[in-house]
Design an enzyme around this catalytic site. Structure first.
Site: not given
Length: 113
Positions: A7, A9-11, A14
Site C-alpha cells: 500500500n 500510502r502506508c509508511s 514504503r
C-alpha cells in the site's frame, strides 16, 4: 523474486519496499487495494504466513469496527471480509518462494531473502 503486497500510502509498506530495493531484490508489487486478492489467493498467503486469518486483520479499521467487531466469524468468513474490504489486510506482506512475512516492523521482510 519477492512479491510484495503493498500500500503506497502506508509508511511501513514504503519502508519495506525500500529495504528490498536496497538489497537489489527483484520485486513484484501487488497494490492490493487496487487489485484485491481472491479468496483462494488470500487463503494461500495465510497458509504461507503460517497464521490464522484473524492474525492478518487490521482490527482498528473502520470497516472492521462497523461490520465485524464482536461477531463470531469462521476462518472462511474472515477471509471473505478481507476480500470484500482489502483495507483490513495487514501490510506489507512479502513472499519469496514458500517463505512469507508480515513486514511489521519493515525490517522483517529481509528475513525471507
Amino acid at each position: 523474486m519477492t512479491t510484495l503486497y503493498h500500500n503506497p500510502r502506508c509508511s511501513k509498506s514504503r519502508q519495506a519496499l525500500q529495504l528490498l530495493e536496497a538489497e537489489g531484490e527483484t520485486i513484484e508489487i501487488i497494490k492490493y487495494l487496487e487489485t484485491p486478492p481472491s479468496h483462494q489467493e488470500l487463503k494461500q498467503v495465510i497458509e504461507l504466513l503460517g497464521i490464522n486469518p484473524m492474525a492478518l486483520i487490521r482490527t482498528n479499521e473502520a470497516e472492521w469496527k462497523e461490520n465485524y467487531k464482536g461477531k463470531k466469524l469462521t476462518d472462511e468468513a474472515l477471509i471473505e471480509a478481507m476480500v470484500k474490504h482489502p483495507k483490513l489486510i495487514e501490510r506489507p506482506i512479502a513472499i519469496r518462494g514458500t517463505d512469507a512475512v508480515i513486514g511489521r516492523p519493515p525490517e522483517k521482510v529481509l528475513e525471507i531473502l
